[in-house]
Design a protein around this motif. Structure first.
Motif, PDB file in Angstrom:
ATOM      1  N   MET A 264       0.687  -1.163  -0.086  1.00 25.05           N
ATOM      2  CA  MET A 264      -0.144  -0.040  -0.126  1.00 25.05           C
ATOM      3  C   MET A 264       0.908   1.209  -0.032  1.00 25.05           C
ATOM      4  O   MET A 264       1.795   1.548   0.874  1.00 25.05           O
ATOM      5  N   CYS A 265       0.568   2.170  -1.079  1.00 19.77           N
ATOM      6  CA  CYS A 265       1.271   3.327  -1.167  1.00 19.77           C
ATOM      7  C   CYS A 265       0.652   4.555  -0.700  1.00 19.77           C
ATOM      8  O   CYS A 265      -0.559   4.938  -1.008  1.00 19.77           O
ATOM      9  N   ASP A 266       1.268   5.216   0.561  1.00 24.54           N
ATOM     10  CA  ASP A 266       0.555   6.206   1.124  1.00 24.54           C
ATOM     11  C   ASP A 266       1.137   7.656   0.528  1.00 24.54           C
ATOM     12  O   ASP A 266       2.310   7.605   0.567  1.00 24.54           O
ATOM     13  N   THR A 267       0.403   8.555   0.652  1.00 22.15           N
ATOM     14  CA  THR A 267       0.693   9.904  -0.086  1.00 22.15           C
ATOM     15  C   THR A 267       0.091  11.031   0.863  1.00 22.15           C
ATOM     16  O   THR A 267      -0.494  10.856   1.818  1.00 22.15           O
ATOM     17  N   MET A 268       0.770  12.242   0.611  1.00 27.56           N
ATOM     18  CA  MET A 268       0.269  13.457   1.423  1.00 27.56           C
ATOM     19  C   MET A 268      -1.419  13.567   1.014  1.00 27.56           C
ATOM     20  O   MET A 268      -1.774  13.090  -0.032  1.00 27.56           O
ATOM     21  N   GLY A 269      -2.076  14.164   1.731  1.00 31.13           N
ATOM     22  CA  GLY A 269      -3.479  14.363   1.336  1.00 31.13           C
ATOM     23  C   GLY A 269      -3.605  15.552   0.334  1.00 31.13           C
ATOM     24  O   GLY A 269      -2.818  16.406   0.235  1.00 31.13           O
ATOM     25  N   LEU A 270      -4.707  15.371  -0.372  1.00 30.82           N
ATOM     26  CA  LEU A 270      -4.842  16.472  -1.171  1.00 30.82           C
ATOM     27  C   LEU A 270      -5.649  17.605  -0.583  1.00 30.82           C
ATOM     28  O   LEU A 270      -6.274  17.503   0.535  1.00 30.82           O
ATOM     29  N   GLU A 271      -5.284  18.742  -0.950  1.00 31.14           N
ATOM     30  CA  GLU A 271      -5.694  20.100  -0.437  1.00 31.14           C
ATOM     31  C   GLU A 271      -6.223  21.054  -1.476  1.00 31.14           C
ATOM     32  O   GLU A 271      -6.036  20.836  -2.566  1.00 31.14           O
ATOM     33  N   GLU A 272      -7.358  21.873  -1.056  1.00 29.21           N
ATOM     34  CA  GLU A 272      -7.864  22.623  -2.002  1.00 29.21           C
ATOM     35  C   GLU A 272      -7.071  23.721  -2.811  1.00 29.21           C
ATOM     36  O   GLU A 272      -7.082  24.088  -3.885  1.00 29.21           O
ATOM     37  N   ALA A 273      -6.197  24.362  -1.812  1.00 29.49           N
ATOM     38  CA  ALA A 273      -5.412  25.440  -2.664  1.00 29.49           C
ATOM     39  C   ALA A 273      -4.280  25.036  -3.464  1.00 29.49           C
ATOM     40  O   ALA A 273      -3.814  23.713  -3.170  1.00 29.49           O
ATOM     41  N   THR A 274      -4.050  25.831  -4.588  1.00 31.72           N
ATOM     42  CA  THR A 274      -3.044  25.675  -5.482  1.00 31.72           C
ATOM     43  C   THR A 274      -1.791  25.671  -4.827  1.00 31.72           C
ATOM     44  O   THR A 274      -1.438  26.543  -4.129  1.00 31.72           O
ATOM     45  N   GLY A 275      -0.809  24.636  -5.016  1.00 31.29           N
ATOM     46  CA  GLY A 275       0.621  24.735  -4.327  1.00 31.29           C
ATOM     47  C   GLY A 275       0.411  24.182  -2.828  1.00 31.29           C
ATOM     48  O   GLY A 275       1.758  24.103  -2.104  1.00 31.29           O
ATOM     49  N   GLU A 276      -0.676  23.641  -2.460  1.00 31.99           N
ATOM     50  CA  GLU A 276      -0.594  22.809  -1.199  1.00 31.99           C
ATOM     51  C   GLU A 276      -0.990  21.489  -1.370  1.00 31.99           C
ATOM     52  O   GLU A 276      -1.976  20.950  -2.234  1.00 31.99           O
ATOM     53  N   GLY A 277      -0.574  20.328  -0.356  1.00 29.24           N
ATOM     54  CA  GLY A 277      -0.784  19.074  -0.630  1.00 29.24           C
ATOM     55  C   GLY A 277      -0.307  18.446  -1.795  1.00 29.24           C
ATOM     56  O   GLY A 277       0.506  18.957  -2.511  1.00 29.24           O
ATOM     57  N   LEU A 278      -0.603  17.144  -2.028  1.00 33.54           N
ATOM     58  CA  LEU A 278      -0.084  16.375  -3.148  1.00 33.54           C
ATOM     59  C   LEU A 278      -0.410  16.820  -4.404  1.00 33.54           C
ATOM     60  O   LEU A 278      -1.758  17.341  -4.679  1.00 33.54           O
ATOM     61  N   GLN A 279       0.478  17.095  -5.220  1.00 32.29           N
ATOM     62  CA  GLN A 279       0.439  17.690  -6.733  1.00 32.29           C
ATOM     63  C   GLN A 279       0.204  16.630  -7.781  1.00 32.29           C
ATOM     64  O   GLN A 279       0.603  15.438  -7.776  1.00 32.29           O
ATOM     65  N   LEU A 280      -0.545  16.923  -8.718  1.00 33.29           N
ATOM     66  CA  LEU A 280      -0.738  16.104 -10.082  1.00 33.29           C
ATOM     67  C   LEU A 280       0.543  15.642 -10.412  1.00 33.29           C
ATOM     68  O   LEU A 280       0.591  14.328 -11.118  1.00 33.29           O
ATOM     69  N   ASP A 281       1.302  16.303 -10.873  1.00 40.82           N
ATOM     70  CA  ASP A 281       2.912  15.750 -11.563  1.00 40.82           C
ATOM     71  C   ASP A 281       3.493  14.771 -10.448  1.00 40.82           C
ATOM     72  O   ASP A 281       4.150  13.754 -10.888  1.00 40.82           O
ATOM     73  N   ASP A 282       3.404  15.058  -9.163  1.00 37.97           N
ATOM     74  CA  ASP A 282       4.030  14.110  -8.342  1.00 37.97           C
ATOM     75  C   ASP A 282       2.981  12.449  -8.120  1.00 37.97           C
ATOM     76  O   ASP A 282       3.751  11.479  -8.189  1.00 37.97           O
ATOM     77  N   ILE A 283       1.997  12.675  -8.399  1.00 41.33           N
ATOM     78  CA  ILE A 283       0.995  11.580  -8.656  1.00 41.33           C
ATOM     79  C   ILE A 283       1.430  10.818  -9.861  1.00 41.33           C
ATOM     80  O   ILE A 283       1.689   9.533  -9.858  1.00 41.33           O
ATOM     81  N   THR A 284       1.870  11.400 -10.897  1.00 41.32           N
ATOM     82  CA  THR A 284       2.204  10.737 -12.208  1.00 41.32           C
ATOM     83  C   THR A 284       3.463  10.232 -11.969  1.00 41.32           C
ATOM     84  O   THR A 284       3.622   8.966 -12.662  1.00 41.32           O
ATOM     85  N   SER A 285       4.571  10.770 -11.436  1.00 41.57           N
ATOM     86  CA  SER A 285       5.639  10.331 -10.941  1.00 41.57           C
ATOM     87  C   SER A 285       5.603   8.853 -10.102  1.00 41.57           C
ATOM     88  O   SER A 285       6.056   7.876 -10.429  1.00 41.57           O
ATOM     89  N   VAL A 286       4.623   8.828  -9.102  1.00 41.42           N
ATOM     90  CA  VAL A 286       4.294   7.925  -8.466  1.00 41.42           C
ATOM     91  C   VAL A 286       3.788   6.782  -9.324  1.00 41.42           C
ATOM     92  O   VAL A 286       4.278   5.510  -9.263  1.00 41.42           O
ATOM     93  N   LEU A 287       2.770   7.107  -9.918  1.00 38.43           N
ATOM     94  CA  LEU A 287       2.299   5.960 -10.965  1.00 38.43           C
ATOM     95  C   LEU A 287       3.076   5.211 -11.959  1.00 38.43           C
ATOM     96  O   LEU A 287       3.137   3.949 -11.803  1.00 38.43           O
ATOM     97  N   ARG A 288       4.070   6.142 -12.213  1.00 39.43           N
ATOM     98  CA  ARG A 288       5.110   5.668 -13.263  1.00 39.43           C
ATOM     99  C   ARG A 288       6.175   4.901 -12.639  1.00 39.43           C
ATOM    100  O   ARG A 288       7.166   4.131 -13.251  1.00 39.43           O
ATOM    101  N   GLY A 289       6.368   4.817 -11.400  1.00 44.99           N
ATOM    102  CA  GLY A 289       7.286   3.941 -10.414  1.00 44.99           C
ATOM    103  C   GLY A 289       8.616   4.882 -10.248  1.00 44.99           C
ATOM    104  O   GLY A 289       9.431   4.469  -9.766  1.00 44.99           O
ATOM    105  N   HIS A 290       8.500   6.172 -10.513  1.00 45.62           N
ATOM    106  CA  HIS A 290       9.782   7.023 -10.231  1.00 45.62           C
ATOM    107  C   HIS A 290      10.085   7.427  -8.857  1.00 45.62           C
ATOM    108  O   HIS A 290      11.204   7.922  -8.511  1.00 45.62           O
ATOM    109  N   VAL A 291       8.940   7.357  -8.010  1.00 42.03           N
ATOM    110  CA  VAL A 291       8.991   7.855  -6.562  1.00 42.03           C
ATOM    111  C   VAL A 291       9.564   6.751  -5.591  1.00 42.03           C
ATOM    112  O   VAL A 291       8.849   5.783  -5.405  1.00 42.03           O
TER     113      VAL A 291
END
Length: 450
Positions: A264-291
């Motif tokens: 199970m891969c756990d990540t930062m929580g998503l937050e409403e404000a731009t530039g806070e919480g988990l970001q889309l580019d980091d999610i993509t990197s996680v999905l592709r196995g880069h992180v």
């Protein structure tokens, strides 16, 4: 319920409950905190579905109005066959609350830019702690019975009214609640094997807002296989994510047992404000196995190919094979538009990458009183069924991909029914990872398969 406290006493809440039926109240607006203005009221109460206005005066009256319709400031008179005015006084010797239906269901209230305007009662009149009273306008009542002639408000609140409904005669999903079923599910998980020889463990990514229970879900699954409630992943309830690193957690079959065939891969929580919480580019990197494990997320700057913690040549086993969105079942309608937009952006990105997706709807015991009393009622609950439908529409995900669960949070001992719900969720995740391998790698040579 909001962190702002309700003014309703236990007795007053019972009186109000006798008018609203079996319902859950969520405080949206409190005039003494948010302001005695129409703007403050609309800013917190528009588009919230069924609501009840509760006003208090110095004469001891608790009175107000219910509507099943949205406030939208359309400037129109709204029809509502469920609307009514009410009044009661605590300590009235068991006297039933006053309930007044509109003279015409076609004219229940005026949906304008003033305070709640029910014609015969207009709350926050003139943007003040006052109510205008016009008996006979849209509703017939005696002023002495409704508010005692005291039109100065000591408080005014608005609650969202969530009808929990009763229980369905037949469940909308069938679950066998038995020790044999729990044993069967545990054996399925222990014996699962990814159908690709190149992958030893299925990788499941948990994504969701702060405080919905991502880390708690891992802890709950870990607890089942340890045989007692435990807490390996950091979990809690805060405004900011307690998880700041990318973590890959393994579950062992007992204290000294071998790791189970999933991570199970756990990540930062998503937050409403731009530039806070988990970001889309980091999610993509996680999905592709880069992180890599324990990479420290930086909400301001996504992971770069030259960053410490970046895996340049990920193998199939490093990639994510199933994405699970974790969302609070009691807050489906409270998701902010920007947060919902983030979730849709993530969904689109995951769809493009062909990774299967599920939703865990957590805290079902808090969302529905029936389920809180008996977890086996989860699939008999009208309310939980409705929340699953709403969540499916919001995210564009079929109901069959949404699984209600309850994490271990305050318990010290395991519960068989809770374990069955949690294990059913893991079973579906592992089945979905097989779909990933089948769909994405069906062109691979058969010798690559187990």
């Amino acid at each position: 319920m909001s962190s702002v406290r309700s003014a309703l006493s236990r007795e007053q809440e019972k009186q109000l409950g006798s008018l609203l039926g079996h319902a859950r109240l969520s405080l949206l607006y409190k005039a003494s905190v948010h302001g005695y203005t129409a703007a403050a009221f609309h800013g917190r109460c528009d588009l919230q579905g069924p609501t009840v206005v509760v006003a208090y005066n110095g004469a001891g009256f608790v009175f107000g109005a219910f509507t099943s319709k949205d406030y939208t400031q359309r400037g129109q008179v709204i029809a509502d066959d469920k609307a009514f005015l009410f009044s009661f006084r605590e300590g009235d010797g068991g006297k039933s609350p006053l309930r007044v239906a509109p003279k015409s269901e076609a004219q229940a209230f005026t949906d304008g830019n003033t305070g709640p305007n029910f014609g015969s009662l207009v709350f926050l009149n003139g943007n003040q702690a006052a109510v205008a009273s016009n008996p006979g306008s849209l509703y017939n009542f005696e002023a002495a019975e409704m508010h005692g002639g005291d039109l100065v408000l000591t408080e005014c609140e608005v609650y969202r009214v969530e009808d929990l409904g009763g229980l369905l005669e037949k469940p909308w999903r069938n679950v066998l609640w038995s020790s044999e079923k729990k044993k069967e599910l545990m054996e399925f998980v222990r014996n699962y094997k990814p159908i690709m020889n190149a992958v030893r463990q299925a990788r499941i990514l948990l994504i969701g807002p702060v405080g919905v229970g991502k880390s708690s879900f891992f802890n709950s699954i870990n607890s089942i296989f340890r045989g007692h409630v435990t807490s390996q992943a950091i979990a809690g309830s805060t405004a900011k994510s307690l998880t700041t690193q990318f973590r890959s957690y393994q579950v062992k079959a007992g204290r000294e047992g071998k790791p189970l065939p999933f991570v199970m891969c756990d990540t930062m929580g998503l937050e409403e404000a731009t530039g806070e919480g988990l970001q889309l580019d980091d999610i993509t990197s996680v999905l592709r196995g880069h992180v890599m494990d324990r990479y420290q997320f930086n909400p301001s700057v996504p992971l770069q190919p030259d960053s410490l913690g970046y895996r340049k040549s990920p193998a199939l086993g490093d990639m994510v094979h199933c994405v699970v969105y974790v969302l609070d079942g009691g807050k489906v309608k409270q998701m902010k538009p920007k947060l919902l937009e983030k979730l849709h952006d993530i969904r689109r990105r995951v769809n493009l990458m062909g990774v299967p997706q599920l939703v865990l709807m957590t805290k079902v015991d808090e969302a529905c009183q029936h389920v809180g009393t008996d977890l086996k009622q989860v699939y008999h609950s009208h309310y939980i069924q409705r929340k699953v439908e709403e969540l499916g529409l919001l995210l564009g995900i079929p109901m069959s991909c949404i699984i209600p669960v309850k994490n271990y949070s305050q318990e010290l001992d395991l519960d068989q029914n809770n374990d069955i719900l949690l294990l059913t969720a893991i079973q579906q995740m592992l089945r979905f990872t097989d779909n990933y391998f089948d769909d994405i790698y069906q062109g691979e040579d058969e010798e690559c398969r187990g």
